[in-house]
Write an enzyme that holds these catalytic residues in place. Structure first.
Site, PDB file in Angstrom:
ATOM      1  N   SER A   1       0.798  -1.230   0.000  1.00  0.00           N
ATOM      2  CA  SER A   1       0.000   0.000   0.000  1.00  0.00           C
ATOM      3  C   SER A   1       0.832   1.282   0.000  1.00  0.00           C
ATOM      4  O   SER A   1       0.256   2.376  -0.061  1.00  0.00           O
ATOM      5  CB  SER A   1      -0.960   0.020   1.194  1.00  0.00           C
ATOM      6  OG  SER A   1      -2.066  -0.821   0.947  1.00  0.00           O
TER       7      SER A   1
ATOM      8  N   LYS B   1      -0.043   3.680  -2.680  1.00  0.00           N
ATOM      9  CA  LYS B   1      -1.065   4.729  -2.556  1.00  0.00           C
ATOM     10  C   LYS B   1      -0.463   6.110  -2.331  1.00  0.00           C
ATOM     11  O   LYS B   1      -1.155   7.121  -2.512  1.00  0.00           O
ATOM     12  CB  LYS B   1      -2.040   4.362  -1.441  1.00  0.00           C
ATOM     13  CG  LYS B   1      -2.836   3.092  -1.757  1.00  0.00           C
ATOM     14  CD  LYS B   1      -3.746   2.692  -0.609  1.00  0.00           C
ATOM     15  CE  LYS B   1      -4.520   1.428  -0.990  1.00  0.00           C
ATOM     16  NZ  LYS B   1      -4.288   0.321  -0.085  1.00  0.00           N
TER      17      LYS B   1
ATOM     18  N   SER C   1      -6.559   3.516   4.030  1.00  0.00           N
ATOM     19  CA  SER C   1      -5.793   2.714   3.060  1.00  0.00           C
ATOM     20  C   SER C   1      -6.718   1.893   2.168  1.00  0.00           C
ATOM     21  O   SER C   1      -6.446   0.739   1.842  1.00  0.00           O
ATOM     22  CB  SER C   1      -4.793   1.797   3.777  1.00  0.00           C
ATOM     23  OG  SER C   1      -3.814   1.319   2.883  1.00  0.00           O
TER      24      SER C   1
END
Length: 394
Positions: free
Chosen positions: A60, A63, A123
């Site tokens: 993640s 992101k 997230s």
């Protein structure tokens, strides 16, 4: 001696009466992670690195780039914080079982601002896809933008394959590239970066907390960061913290647990703040020196830097910083604003801590025929005595 030689004309210690004492500094912390790096935000200097250029799965941390691209789209006016995004089937939260999500549904109309919070605080993989489709029409189109931005930012060892970071063929980045990206988020899209400090966000009556535990750490002033985890990537954390005027960025990738990534990040940040300092060496658009221009309308030219100059070095060494200026002489008109006409190097003892090109701060057009002819004669005579110190700048 060739008239186009480089000429050293200044070598000034900022405190000439002080000798640089030897400083004893403990070794950097040894961390249980696949790769890590500690970068100073202002100077970009790497203070600590371990496998910092290793190709690793980002999870993640991807992101960070998703949010950066959206922030740049807002800045460029192609979307706005208040723009309404219609959630598609592709972005539906049920399509991401057993992974982090914001819990949006097909047909929901959600603002870009809320989706960014779902992306950053929660997230949310679903928020990532919704934002990608909003900006580029398709997630694949958005991924192309992500990779273009990565190349533009100098993230030369990074490739994205989706907007959320779930494992897949070809996805990779490095700790160093992630530090570059976090630095650019703070610098380029500060309004987006503010969201990284938010500790919680509620959507669909579900309150979720920011996974960056360092936001609750009273021993550090951490104001942003992003976590990541997949089975391939392990546990990762990018964080940024301030102490006085100093800001540091830590990246820990591939730790074996959530607690390990937090403790490793804490150790990196504490080490940097305790043993290093960052100072501003020069200010953008201020004159660093005035030099002679030959055959021009004007005889003198101010030179300086087009950006602020910072350096990071061991704490306690600031009194021993020395500066050396090099001018590429003789300087002949015409000169255009922004032309590189020399270089300045700062050092502590034998260690170079910064080096920046000197640029012309204004234009100098060619002088009259008489002026050019006269300066040609003067330069010819000077060349006959070119061993004389300080010849070309006078």
């Amino acid at each position: 001696m060739n008239k186009t030689m480089s000429l050293m004309f200044a070598s000034l210690a900022l405190s000439s009466s002080v000798s640089v004492a030897a400083l004893v500094t403990p070794n950097p912390p040894a961390l249980n992670a696949k790769g890590y790096v500690l970068m100073d935000y202002q100077s970009g200097a790497i203070i600590v690195g371990g496998n910092q250029n290793a190709a690793l799965a980002p999870a993640s941390l991807t992101k960070l780039m998703t949010a950066y691209v959206v922030g740049k789209e807002i800045e460029n006016g192609r979307t706005s914080w208040d723009s309404q995004v219609s959630v598609s089937e592709n972005a539906w939260s049920v399509k991401f079982p057993d992974s982090s999500k914001m819990f949006i549904k097909p047909g929901d109309n959600v603002t870009v601002a809320d989706l960014l919070r779902g992306l950053i605080v929660q997230s949310g993989n679903d928020a990532a896809v919704a934002l990608a489709e909003h900006v580029a029409g398709t997630e694949s189109g958005f991924v192309a933008l992500m990779n273009q931005w990565a190349a533009n930012l100098g993230m030369n060892s990074t490739q994205f394959i989706n907007a959320h970071g779930l494992d897949g063929q070809g996805i990779h980045t490095t700790p160093h590239d992630m530090a570059i990206l976090m630095r650019k988020i703070i610098e380029d899209v500060p309004e987006v970066y503010k969201i990284y400090s938010e500790k919680r966000f509620v959507w669909a009556d579900i309150k979720q907390y920011n996974r960056n535990r360092l936001l609750w750490d009273n021993s550090l002033d951490v104001d942003g960061g992003k976590t990541g985890y997949t089975s391939e990537a392990g546990y990762s954390l990018v964080s940024s913290a301030t102490q006085g005027q100093m800001r540091l960025i830590s990246v820990v990738m591939g730790a074996p647990s959530t607690q390990t990534r937090v403790e490793a990040s804490r150790q990196l940040l504490n080490y940097g703040f305790r043993f290093y300092e960052t100072d501003q060496l020069a200010v953008a658009d201020e004159s660093e020196a005035t030099i002679r221009v030959w055959k021009g309308e004007n005889a003198n030219l101010d030179v300086g830097f087009d950006h602020d100059v910072f350096a990071t070095y061991l704490r306690g060494n600031s009194r021993g910083v020395a500066k050396q200026t090099e001018i590429y002489a003789p300087l002949i008109a015409p000169v255009k604003q922004g032309d590189i006409i020399g270089n300045v190097t700062w050092s502590v003892g034998n260690d170079e801590i910064a080096s920046e090109p000197l640029i012309a701060m204004s234009n100098v057009e060619q002088g009259s025929i008489f002026k050019r002819a006269w300066d040609t004669v003067v330069l010819w005579f000077k060349s006959m005595f070119s061993d004389a110190k300080g010849l070309w700048e006078s």
